[in-house]
Design a protein around this motif. Sequence first.
Motif, PDB file in Angstrom:
ATOM      1  N   MET A 154       0.820  -1.216   0.000  1.00 60.40           N
ATOM      2  CA  MET A 154       0.000   0.000   0.000  1.00 60.40           C
ATOM      3  C   MET A 154       0.850   1.261   0.000  1.00 60.40           C
ATOM      4  O   MET A 154       2.081   1.201   0.067  1.00 60.40           O
ATOM      5  CB  MET A 154      -0.928  -0.032   1.223  1.00 60.40           C
ATOM      6  CG  MET A 154      -1.936  -1.163   1.179  1.00 60.40           C
ATOM      7  SD  MET A 154      -2.968  -1.253   2.666  1.00 60.40           S
ATOM      8  CE  MET A 154      -1.871  -2.108   3.805  1.00 60.40           C
ATOM      9  N   ASN A 155       0.177   2.410  -0.069  1.00 55.53           N
ATOM     10  CA  ASN A 155       0.873   3.704  -0.122  1.00 55.53           C
ATOM     11  C   ASN A 155       1.756   3.951   1.088  1.00 55.53           C
ATOM     12  O   ASN A 155       2.761   4.646   0.991  1.00 55.53           O
ATOM     13  CB  ASN A 155      -0.159   4.841  -0.260  1.00 55.53           C
ATOM     14  CG  ASN A 155      -0.885   4.788  -1.593  1.00 55.53           C
ATOM     15  OD1 ASN A 155      -0.300   4.429  -2.601  1.00 55.53           O
ATOM     16  ND2 ASN A 155      -2.163   5.154  -1.591  1.00 55.53           N
ATOM     17  N   ASN A 156       1.374   3.402   2.236  1.00 54.63           N
ATOM     18  CA  ASN A 156       2.165   3.606   3.452  1.00 54.63           C
ATOM     19  C   ASN A 156       3.286   2.584   3.587  1.00 54.63           C
ATOM     20  O   ASN A 156       3.859   2.404   4.652  1.00 54.63           O
ATOM     21  CB  ASN A 156       1.268   3.563   4.689  1.00 54.63           C
ATOM     22  CG  ASN A 156       0.495   2.249   4.792  1.00 54.63           C
ATOM     23  OD1 ASN A 156       0.709   1.327   4.001  1.00 54.63           O
ATOM     24  ND2 ASN A 156      -0.403   2.169   5.763  1.00 54.63           N
ATOM     25  N   ASN A 157       3.558   1.897   2.468  1.00 57.26           N
ATOM     26  CA  ASN A 157       4.668   0.936   2.386  1.00 57.26           C
ATOM     27  C   ASN A 157       4.480  -0.288   3.273  1.00 57.26           C
ATOM     28  O   ASN A 157       5.443  -0.907   3.715  1.00 57.26           O
ATOM     29  CB  ASN A 157       6.002   1.614   2.732  1.00 57.26           C
ATOM     30  CG  ASN A 157       7.178   0.916   2.059  1.00 57.26           C
ATOM     31  OD1 ASN A 157       7.044   0.377   0.956  1.00 57.26           O
ATOM     32  ND2 ASN A 157       8.332   0.918   2.720  1.00 57.26           N
ATOM     33  N   THR A 158       3.229  -0.629   3.551  1.00 58.01           N
ATOM     34  CA  THR A 158       2.933  -1.855   4.294  1.00 58.01           C
ATOM     35  C   THR A 158       2.168  -2.813   3.389  1.00 58.01           C
ATOM     36  O   THR A 158       1.453  -2.405   2.474  1.00 58.01           O
ATOM     37  CB  THR A 158       2.086  -1.550   5.553  1.00 58.01           C
ATOM     38  OG1 THR A 158       0.851  -0.933   5.159  1.00 58.01           O
ATOM     39  CG2 THR A 158       2.841  -0.648   6.505  1.00 58.01           C
ATOM     40  N   LEU A 159       2.316  -4.093   3.700  1.00 58.55           N
ATOM     41  CA  LEU A 159       1.687  -5.128   2.900  1.00 58.55           C
ATOM     42  C   LEU A 159       0.406  -5.581   3.577  1.00 58.55           C
ATOM     43  O   LEU A 159       0.416  -5.938   4.759  1.00 58.55           O
ATOM     44  CB  LEU A 159       2.648  -6.321   2.751  1.00 58.55           C
ATOM     45  CG  LEU A 159       2.350  -7.352   1.672  1.00 58.55           C
ATOM     46  CD1 LEU A 159       2.347  -6.722   0.291  1.00 58.55           C
ATOM     47  CD2 LEU A 159       3.374  -8.478   1.737  1.00 58.55           C
ATOM     48  N   GLY A 160      -0.695  -5.528   2.859  1.00 58.49           N
ATOM     49  CA  GLY A 160      -1.950  -5.933   3.480  1.00 58.49           C
ATOM     50  C   GLY A 160      -3.122  -5.820   2.524  1.00 58.49           C
ATOM     51  O   GLY A 160      -2.956  -5.748   1.305  1.00 58.49           O
ATOM     52  N   TYR A 161      -4.318  -5.783   3.096  1.00 58.36           N
ATOM     53  CA  TYR A 161      -5.550  -5.695   2.311  1.00 58.36           C
ATOM     54  C   TYR A 161      -6.152  -4.302   2.527  1.00 58.36           C
ATOM     55  O   TYR A 161      -6.741  -4.036   3.586  1.00 58.36           O
ATOM     56  CB  TYR A 161      -6.543  -6.768   2.757  1.00 58.36           C
ATOM     57  CG  TYR A 161      -6.048  -8.188   2.533  1.00 58.36           C
ATOM     58  CD1 TYR A 161      -6.329  -8.847   1.345  1.00 58.36           C
ATOM     59  CD2 TYR A 161      -5.317  -8.851   3.515  1.00 58.36           C
ATOM     60  CE1 TYR A 161      -5.881 -10.154   1.131  1.00 58.36           C
ATOM     61  CE2 TYR A 161      -4.861 -10.148   3.314  1.00 58.36           C
ATOM     62  CZ  TYR A 161      -5.149 -10.791   2.122  1.00 58.36           C
ATOM     63  OH  TYR A 161      -4.687 -12.080   1.919  1.00 58.36           O
ATOM     64  N   PRO A 162      -6.014  -3.416   1.561  1.00 58.42           N
ATOM     65  CA  PRO A 162      -6.446  -2.025   1.756  1.00 58.42           C
ATOM     66  C   PRO A 162      -7.950  -1.797   1.609  1.00 58.42           C
ATOM     67  O   PRO A 162      -8.448  -0.733   1.973  1.00 58.42           O
ATOM     68  CB  PRO A 162      -5.704  -1.270   0.649  1.00 58.42           C
ATOM     69  CG  PRO A 162      -5.554  -2.290  -0.443  1.00 58.42           C
ATOM     70  CD  PRO A 162      -5.354  -3.613   0.255  1.00 58.42           C
ATOM     71  N   PHE A 163      -8.679  -2.766   1.084  1.00 56.64           N
ATOM     72  CA  PHE A 163     -10.097  -2.558   0.819  1.00 56.64           C
ATOM     73  C   PHE A 163     -10.962  -3.259   1.862  1.00 56.64           C
ATOM     74  O   PHE A 163     -10.537  -4.207   2.503  1.00 56.64           O
ATOM     75  CB  PHE A 163     -10.448  -3.076  -0.576  1.00 56.64           C
ATOM     76  CG  PHE A 163      -9.547  -2.551  -1.654  1.00 56.64           C
ATOM     77  CD1 PHE A 163      -9.472  -1.198  -1.918  1.00 56.64           C
ATOM     78  CD2 PHE A 163      -8.741  -3.410  -2.393  1.00 56.64           C
ATOM     79  CE1 PHE A 163      -8.633  -0.695  -2.907  1.00 56.64           C
ATOM     80  CE2 PHE A 163      -7.893  -2.928  -3.376  1.00 56.64           C
ATOM     81  CZ  PHE A 163      -7.833  -1.579  -3.635  1.00 56.64           C
ATOM     82  N   HIS A 164     -12.192  -2.774   1.998  1.00 54.60           N
ATOM     83  CA  HIS A 164     -13.088  -3.316   3.011  1.00 54.60           C
ATOM     84  C   HIS A 164     -14.486  -3.514   2.419  1.00 54.60           C
ATOM     85  O   HIS A 164     -15.050  -2.600   1.813  1.00 54.60           O
ATOM     86  CB  HIS A 164     -13.176  -2.385   4.222  1.00 54.60           C
ATOM     87  CG  HIS A 164     -11.847  -2.084   4.845  1.00 54.60           C
ATOM     88  ND1 HIS A 164     -11.173  -2.983   5.656  1.00 54.60           N
ATOM     89  CD2 HIS A 164     -11.043  -0.990   4.751  1.00 54.60           C
ATOM     90  CE1 HIS A 164     -10.029  -2.453   6.052  1.00 54.60           C
ATOM     91  NE2 HIS A 164      -9.918  -1.246   5.513  1.00 54.60           N
ATOM     92  N   ASN A 165     -15.008  -4.693   2.597  1.00 56.90           N
ATOM     93  CA  ASN A 165     -16.393  -4.999   2.207  1.00 56.90           C
ATOM     94  C   ASN A 165     -16.699  -4.651   0.752  1.00 56.90           C
ATOM     95  O   ASN A 165     -17.784  -4.173   0.422  1.00 56.90           O
ATOM     96  CB  ASN A 165     -17.387  -4.282   3.121  1.00 56.90           C
ATOM     97  CG  ASN A 165     -17.219  -4.688   4.570  1.00 56.90           C
ATOM     98  OD1 ASN A 165     -16.981  -5.853   4.881  1.00 56.90           O
ATOM     99  ND2 ASN A 165     -17.321  -3.720   5.475  1.00 56.90           N
TER     100      ASN A 165
END
Length: 202
Positions: A122-133
């Motif tokens: 993601m933009n904050n340089n972390t790896l994850g799931y940026p979307f919700h529902n």
Amino acid sequence: MCTGGCAKCLGGTLIPLMVFGILANILLFFPGGKVVDNNEYLSKEVWYFGGILGSGLLMLLPALAFLGLRNNDCCGCCGNEGCGKRFAMFTSTIFAVVGFLGAGYSFVVSAVSISRGPKCLMNNNTLGYPFHNGDYLSDEALWSKCVQPENVVSWNLTLFSILLVIGGVQMILCAIQVVNGLLGTLCGDCQCCGCCGGDGPV
């Protein structure tokens, strides 16, 4: 249409769907159409092998069973010409249930993944799931939250949507064969193979 002929038609339809499901799942291991060095970029649902197992391997036995019904030997057993054919149709019903469950598994995995969205940097340089529902489904501007892998949102959305459709169609086809198989079990096929000297209805 004879129950055996209907089953053969369903089996012939399941084969290409099965192949497309496996290919779609394999392509998910290349997010954005690129080879990634770090498997952490892959969404969790990719590893559930919905297309390879559910819409793929678990669909192989039902498809082959359906295709073989039309040529099944109906000479029968215990002096009953229709016994062999009826038993084969009953067996196909069991395979159809297995196929339905496999397709259902692929369908659910795909639906969950589409709702959750892909895993990405993601933009904050972390790896994850940026979307919700599933919020990104109605707002393409949110896709910019994913920086790497490039085009991973459209890639995952397209492939999981394909798997969702394939799983849904396979569930319908297997449900049809459950009904068709039960009719064949109760009523027999519309014609015997003639090996016992009978060409009329079972």
